[in-house]
Design an enzyme around this catalytic site. Structure first.
Site, PDB file in Angstrom:
ATOM      1  N   GLU A   1      -0.097  85.727  -5.123  1.00 56.44           N
ATOM      2  CA  GLU A   1       0.234  86.938  -4.383  1.00 56.44           C
ATOM      3  C   GLU A   1      -0.948  87.183  -3.444  1.00 56.44           C
ATOM      4  O   GLU A   1      -1.966  87.725  -3.852  1.00 56.44           O
ATOM      5  CB  GLU A   1       0.436  88.131  -5.312  1.00 56.44           C
ATOM      6  CG  GLU A   1       0.901  89.366  -4.560  1.00 56.44           C
ATOM      7  CD  GLU A   1       0.401  90.677  -5.134  1.00 56.44           C
ATOM      8  OE1 GLU A   1       0.935  91.720  -4.762  1.00 56.44           O
ATOM      9  OE2 GLU A   1      -0.549  90.660  -5.934  1.00 56.44           O
TER      10      GLU A   1
ATOM     11  N   ASP B   1      -1.931  87.522  -9.667  1.00 54.27           N
ATOM     12  CA  ASP B   1      -1.893  88.841  -9.043  1.00 54.27           C
ATOM     13  C   ASP B   1      -3.137  89.082  -8.191  1.00 54.27           C
ATOM     14  O   ASP B   1      -4.237  88.650  -8.538  1.00 54.27           O
ATOM     15  CB  ASP B   1      -1.798  89.901 -10.143  1.00 54.27           C
ATOM     16  CG  ASP B   1      -1.738  91.309  -9.608  1.00 54.27           C
ATOM     17  OD1 ASP B   1      -0.779  91.622  -8.894  1.00 54.27           O
ATOM     18  OD2 ASP B   1      -2.664  92.087  -9.905  1.00 54.27           O
TER      19      ASP B   1
END
Length: 730
Positions: free
Chosen positions: A460, A407
């Site tokens: 990401e 993330d």
């Protein structure tokens, strides 16, 4: 030998009573001296203490020193109980017998101490944390925690009335780790570390390496055995490869489905429901929003306090292992969202862990995340890098995760991320890149790649940072970051912005539609339609689409058809397969009742068939990351908002794709094809079974009429707001 020999100096007694003694093992327990042995034990609340031999026979009654809870005694020569127990009568009533924690020596082996000190231990979780073990025939739990600047660390729990004086730990100064073996403590016991910081403040901290945690709002760690490791799985390695069909179903476990009373499904219940559902829809992988423990439901797991503990919301670590086992048995990969970018400042977590900024940066310009009010790891500290990198291995080795989607990578890569001038500190060269974070990511990916070659990591990452999914150099000092895949955020943003336009205006924005192919092979991309696109007022995917109800559904079917035909692996957030009208609500179940309505059921059927077609035709996946797998046939027909292209497998077999981004059906539409023969319609998003208008095609025989640069062409019915795929059948 008299009892005076067992007494400790007044200042040492005072430091024991205040739980501030630097080395309690030097005083407590059994210590041989000339002529015998002295025994000391600190037991607040005890009324009487008797030393027993290993067979339970009394040897000596210890006496309190100066009325304190420090009980002392001396055994004459020849009576050296290297193994003994204590029988205690408590002031509040009751009696207990137990082994003395202070009769056991250091347990961390010298090599592991060295590797921990060096910050190069691949699996520190095997030594740090709480591990049920048997020592010298005695069952108990070995506790170890890294707190190099603490003045004292104790294990506290219900077993010692949460009294930090009872079980003060031994410091291994070589590596800054504190350890102790507590006999009789087993799985399920609650505990924390009571830490006297270098600043003189006492803090109660959860175990950074706890394998299990209490359900919020409680914050204690739970003693939990380390689950057995899993062997490298070659089948999973092939299923995760760049040339494999990968279609990912992204799931928030707390809101996919709920019980009738609104409660969460357990990991085992999810194994029974979610796994067969995803398999039935043809997905190859599940991606789970973070399952590591977190105190705030509204963070969806992205503000973790227990990186090594599967969330207690849904069950135990064994339950989560049962879930991943069920997925693997069904041929379904499991990818876990992983958060090494930041952590919350909750008092029981990592913040100021030992009275210093141990895990985080001290300077808020480096250590405070303004977007999320969280703290940023100090990637320049070897032990912190080790803590995080070993966590990546932990989920793969102990739970069988196929990989980790990392993330907020962009926030890690740049020191000025979401900061104004003067709010960030340049790197040592004066630049904005976070060199320490870059080094950590390379090392983490290298560790995963070399230790668990079947697993993948996915970034990401929303910027133009180069070579995210390219390998680092052999010395890890250059090259790429080492991820296997990168989310294609540019494709997602451009396509959603394009499709949100009224079709009459789309001809003016044709470049926005096709731009992704200019860079489609610069990285190994995943095409994400994730949870981030359907929350925080953004509306559902269906609600983003223009036009009347029929056109909204047609536009969404068009989006999915183009997505599955476009180079790149696929990712779709839960619920989007049946097109909810409202955006995702993390506090409730998905609106499954919508499947009783034909347009929603048709959308679900389309996603299932897109996955079936994807897996059945290597042309749609085998060369996802290579330019040889894609070729434009027609990309410049902006006036009609039409695209035609070829996807090609290594053996030359191809799928031809025609996309119409307007609501006008076009009869007798000619497109070029790469070979002569009969072309069969493989899938058409306008098929009535999906809710379409039925502008479909049968088998089409090519003609030797050059068109769009091809020697052969076919004439078809181009569906309105639709995608048609064709394969040659002879």
């Amino acid at each position: 030998m008299g009892p005076d020999l067992a007494r400790v100096a007044p200042e040492s007694l005072q430091s024991l009573l205040q739980a501030s003694h630097a080395d309690p093992f030097a005083l407590l327990g059994a210590h041989p001296v000339a002529g015998g042995m002295v025994l000391r034990t600190l037991l607040p609340g005890a009324q009487a203490v008797v030393v027993l031999d290993i067979d339970g026979r009394p040897l000596l009654e210890l006496q309190p020193q100066d009325g304190s809870p420090l009980f002392i005694g001396a055994l004459p020569g020849g009576s050296h109980p290297l193994r003994y127990r204590l029988h205690v009568r408590w002031s509040g009533g009751g009696e207990t017998r137990f082994d003395d924690a202070y009769r056991f020596g250091a347990l961390i082996e010298d090599l592991d101490v060295w590797l921990l000190a060096e910050g190069s231990h691949h699996r520190p979780y095997e030594w740090l944390g709480a591990h049920p073990v048997t020592v010298d025939g005695v069952a108990g739990t070995r506790f170890a925690v890294w707190a190099p600047n603490a003045r004292r660390v104790s294990v506290v729990g219900g077993f010692n009335a949460w009294d930090g004086r009872r079980h003060m730990m031994r410091q291994r100064r070589e590596c800054g780790v504190w350890e102790i073996f507590l006999p009789g403590i087993g799985e399920g016991e609650l505990y924390k570390y009571e830490i006297l910081g270098v600043d003189g403040v006492v803090r109660l901290k959860a175990d950074p390496f706890a394998f299990r945690a209490e359900l919020r709002p409680h914050t204690a760690s739970v003693v939990q055995r380390l689950l057995p490791g899993l062997a490298i799985d070659e089948a999973r390695r092939r299923a995760n490869a760049l040339d494999a069909p990968i279609s990912i179903y992204e799931v928030h476990l707390g809101s996919w489905q709920r019980k009738e009373d609104g409660g969460w499904l357990s990991y085992r219940e999810l194994a029974e429901r979610l796994v067969p559902y995803a398999v039935g829809l043809g997905f190859t992988h599940l991606e789970l929003l973070p399952v590591h423990e977190h105190p705030f439901d509204g963070s969806w797991g992205y503000q973790p306090t227990g990186l090594y503990a599967p969330s207690a919301r849904f069950g135990t670590p064994e339950d989560f292992r049962a879930f991943t086992d069920a997925a693997r048995a069904a041929g379904l990969g499991v990818i876990l969202d992983w958060v090494p970018a930041h952590f919350p400042s909750d008092a029981h977590g990592l913040a100021e862990f030992d009275g210093t900024h141990l895990y985080e940066h001290a300077d808020p310009r480096e250590g405070f995340h303004q977007d999320w009010n969280t703290l940023i790891y100090n990637y320049g500290r070897a032990e912190v890098r080790n803590y995080l990198a070993s966590n990546a291995l932990y989920w793969i080795e102990r739970f069988g995760a196929d990989g980790l989607r990392v993330d907020a990578v962009a926030s890690m890569l740049y020191r000025d991320y979401s900061r104004r001038e003067g709010e960030w500190v340049p790197n040592r060269f004066g630049g904005r890149e976070n060199l320490e974070a870059i080094d950590f990511l390379r090392r983490m990916n290298h560790l995963v790649g070399t230790q668990r070659p079947e697993a993948i990591t996915l970034a990401e990452e929303s910027t133009a940072f180069p070579a995210v999914s390219r390998p680092p150099s052999p010395d890890l000092q250059g090259g790429g970051l080492g991820f296997h895949y990168k989310w294609n955020m540019g494709w997602m943003n451009d396509l959603l912005a394009y499709l949100a336009r009224d079709p009459v205006h789309r001809k003016h924005h044709h470049d926005q539609l096709r731009f992704s192919l200019a860079y489609a092979f610069s990285e190994n991309f995943v095409l994400p339609l994730s949870h981030d696109e359907v929350v925080h007022g953004k509306g559902s995917l269906l609600a983003k689409m223009p036009g009347d109800v029929w056109q909204k559904f047609a536009n969404l079917r068009l989006l999915y058809g183009y997505m599955w035909a476009h180079p790149g692996k696929k990712l779709l957030f839960m619920g989007c397969e049946f097109a909810p009208w409202s955006e995702w609500n993390a506090d409730a179940s998905l609106p499954w009742e919508l499947l009783g309505h034909a347009p929603h059921a048709g959308m679900q059927r389309l996603v299932r068939d897109l996955n079936r077609v994807l897996r059945s035709h290597p042309a749609l996946y085998e060369q996802d990351t290579a330019s040889e797998g894609f070729r434009w046939i027609s990309h410049d027909d902006a006036a009609h908002s039409v695209l035609v292209f070829e996807r090609r497998a290594r053996d030359g077999r191809s799928v031809v794709v025609a996309c119409n981004f307007t609501p006008l059906a076009r009869e007798g539409w000619r497109i070029g094809v790469p070979a002569a023969g009969t072309w069969r319609e493989l899938l058409n998003t306008d098929d009535p079974v999906y809710g379409g208008s039925g502008v479909t095609n049968g088998a089409l025989r090519s003609e030797a009429l050059p068109w769009q640069g091809e020697a052969q062409s076919i004439v078809l019915r181009l569906p309105p707001l639709g995608v048609a795929m064709f394969v040659r059948v002879d």
